[in-house]
Design a protein around this motif. Structure first.
Motif, short mmCIF file in Angstrom:
data_model
loop_
_atom_site.label_atom_id
_atom_site.label_comp_id
_atom_site.label_asym_id
_atom_site.label_seq_id
_atom_site.Cartn_x
_atom_site.Cartn_y
_atom_site.Cartn_z
N ILE A 77 -35.25 -3.71 -0.39
CA ILE A 77 -35.32 -4.58 0.79
C ILE A 77 -33.91 -4.97 1.17
CG2 ILE A 77 -36.16 -6.79 1.66
CD1 ILE A 77 -38.49 -6.48 -0.37
N VAL A 78 -33.53 -4.70 2.42
CA VAL A 78 -32.13 -4.83 2.81
C VAL A 78 -31.89 -5.88 3.91
CG1 VAL A 78 -31.60 -2.46 2.14
CG2 VAL A 78 -32.35 -2.92 4.47
N ASN A 79 -32.94 -6.44 4.48
CA ASN A 79 -32.75 -7.42 5.55
C ASN A 79 -32.28 -8.74 4.95
OD1 ASN A 79 -33.56 -9.70 7.40
ND2 ASN A 79 -34.11 -7.99 8.71
N ASP A 80 -31.01 -9.08 5.19
CA ASP A 80 -30.44 -10.28 4.57
C ASP A 80 -31.16 -11.55 5.01
OD1 ASP A 80 -28.63 -8.79 3.18
OD2 ASP A 80 -26.88 -9.32 4.40
N SER B 268 -34.49 -16.06 3.38
CA SER B 268 -35.70 -16.86 3.55
C SER B 268 -36.49 -16.93 2.26
CB SER B 268 -36.57 -16.26 4.67
OG SER B 268 -35.97 -16.41 5.93
N ALA B 269 -36.64 -15.78 1.59
CA ALA B 269 -37.41 -15.73 0.34
C ALA B 269 -36.73 -16.58 -0.74
CB ALA B 269 -37.56 -14.28 -0.11
N VAL B 270 -35.41 -16.50 -0.83
CA VAL B 270 -34.68 -17.31 -1.82
C VAL B 270 -34.93 -18.79 -1.57
CG1 VAL B 270 -32.39 -18.00 -2.62
CG2 VAL B 270 -32.92 -15.58 -2.32
N TRP B 271 -34.86 -19.21 -0.31
CA TRP B 271 -35.08 -20.62 0.01
C TRP B 271 -36.53 -21.04 -0.25
CZ3 TRP B 271 -31.82 -20.67 5.14
CH2 TRP B 271 -30.48 -20.90 4.81
N CYS B 272 -37.47 -20.11 -0.17
CA CYS B 272 -38.85 -20.43 -0.53
C CYS B 272 -38.93 -20.84 -2.00
CB CYS B 272 -39.77 -19.23 -0.29
SG CYS B 272 -40.10 -18.88 1.45
N VAL B 273 -38.14 -20.19 -2.85
CA VAL B 273 -38.14 -20.49 -4.28
C VAL B 273 -37.30 -21.72 -4.60
CG1 VAL B 273 -37.53 -19.62 -6.58
CG2 VAL B 273 -38.56 -18.08 -4.90
N THR B 274 -36.13 -21.82 -4.00
CA THR B 274 -35.20 -22.88 -4.37
C THR B 274 -35.37 -24.17 -3.58
OG1 THR B 274 -33.49 -22.07 -2.84
CG2 THR B 274 -33.47 -21.20 -5.10
N GLY C 40 -40.13 -11.94 7.47
CA GLY C 40 -40.71 -10.91 8.32
C GLY C 40 -41.27 -9.73 7.56
N ASP C 41 -40.62 -9.32 6.47
CA ASP C 41 -41.06 -8.17 5.68
C ASP C 41 -42.39 -8.51 5.00
OD1 ASP C 41 -41.16 -6.67 2.93
OD2 ASP C 41 -39.78 -5.50 4.17
N ALA C 42 -43.44 -7.74 5.30
CA ALA C 42 -44.79 -8.07 4.82
C ALA C 42 -44.88 -8.03 3.30
CB ALA C 42 -45.81 -7.12 5.44
N LYS C 43 -44.27 -7.02 2.69
CA LYS C 43 -44.34 -6.89 1.23
C LYS C 43 -43.61 -8.04 0.55
CE LYS C 43 -43.76 -2.75 -0.41
NZ LYS C 43 -43.13 -1.48 -0.89
N LEU C 44 -42.44 -8.39 1.07
CA LEU C 44 -41.67 -9.49 0.49
C LEU C 44 -42.38 -10.83 0.71
CD1 LEU C 44 -39.12 -10.49 -0.92
CD2 LEU C 44 -37.97 -10.52 1.30
N LYS C 45 -42.98 -10.99 1.88
CA LYS C 45 -43.70 -12.23 2.17
C LYS C 45 -44.87 -12.42 1.20
CE LYS C 45 -46.00 -12.45 6.08
NZ LYS C 45 -46.23 -12.66 7.52
#
Length: 285
Positions: A145-148, A153-159, A168-173
């Motif tokens: 996954i390369v979209n910074d 966004s995913a990092v901020w979901c955790v932290t 936006g990326d369905a798999k990452l979401k």
């Protein structure tokens, strides 16, 4: 017997140099710093995503070794007003005797709302990040996954407890929502974002638009309404009214402007003219 013994002796003699070879030791960056194996300087490259750190280090010893920087290693700013960064890609590199190296490190912000690091801002090696953050970053790497923006966004979901609908990326979401114990959102939130100047607060701004698709099947031609309900079930906005839909399967796009609404939980409802509910979608921003 003498021939067998001689043959065995030759094998041992041939193998001896192999066993005598010394393997090059590997240290984590934290270990190398603690043991004073290197002299180093860790600086911000400007910004808080992607290749946002620069490492310059010099081997202080007369022996060679390797250094490993693991995924999830936290880097702490000397200025507490700036963001802590977390290493997003593992890196291992050789340090020859008395030699110097300069490398770019890929990292992301682990403290939404603090200032975006400026170029030249100093950092120190901190602790390892929490296990869920390490799992997330390994998933990003393993799935290329390369979209910074999505990764941040995913990092901020955790932290920071941000909502996974910002991804936006369905798999990452899906992975992130499951990781933090939330339902996988069937919609995307787009926020007002600006590229902060060094030192300025870096975070997603106000939610602007919620995007999604409604999938449903009708047995006959029907007039439909789409409503927005607040947390108490009261209709606060009519999104569509008396829209004729033909019988069959439908995939209807939705773009809901929410910049003038208070943050909270809402319901987007698709219903028939007689009030029969076809589908409800819970939305939170």
């Amino acid at each position: 017997m003498r021939i067998v013994a001689l043959f065995a002796l030759l094998l041992v003699s041939a193998a001896a140099p192999l066993f005598a070879q010394k393997t090059t030791p590997t240290y984590t960056l934290a270990e190398a710093v603690a043991q004073k194996l290197i002299d180093f300087k860790l600086e911000g490259a400007g910004g808080h995503t992607g290749e946002s750190l620069t490492l310059n280090c010099r081997n202080m010893k007369s022996t060679s070794f390797r250094i490993k920087i693991p995924i999830g290693q936290m880097m702490e700013p000397s200025d507490s007003n700036l963001q802590t960064l977390v290493i997003a890609e593992e890196m291992t590199f050789a340090m020859q005797s008395k030699a110097s190296r300069a490398l770019k490190l890929k990292a992301f912000c682990a403290q939404a709302g603090d200032g975006s690091p400026s170029e030249g801002s100093l950092f120190a090696v901190g602790a390892m990040g929490p296990e869920k953050l390490v799992q997330l970053l390994k998933f990003v790497t393993e799935n290329n996954i390369v979209n910074d923006g999505d990764i941040q966004s995913a990092v901020w979901c955790v932290t920071n407890g941000h909502h996974p609908a910002s991804i936006g990326d369905a798999k990452l979401k899906t992975f992130t929502a499951t990781l933090v114990g939330r339902d996988v959102p069937q919609y995307r939130i787009r926020y007002h974002t600006e590229d902060p100047q060094p030192g300025q607060r870096a975070d997603w701004g106000k939610a602007l638009v919620v995007e999604s698709q409604f999938q449903y099947t009708l047995e006959k031609d029907t007039k439909l309404d789409m409503l927005l309900l607040d947390g108490e079930g009261k209709t606060i906005k009519v999104l569509r009214k008396d829209e004729l839909a033909k019988a069959g399967e439908h995939r209807s796009g939705m773009k809901l402007e929410v910049y003038n609404l208070d943050p909270g939980k809402y319901t987007v409802r698709l219903q028939k003219k007689n009030g029969e509910v076809i589908k409800d979608m819970l939305v939170e921003f």
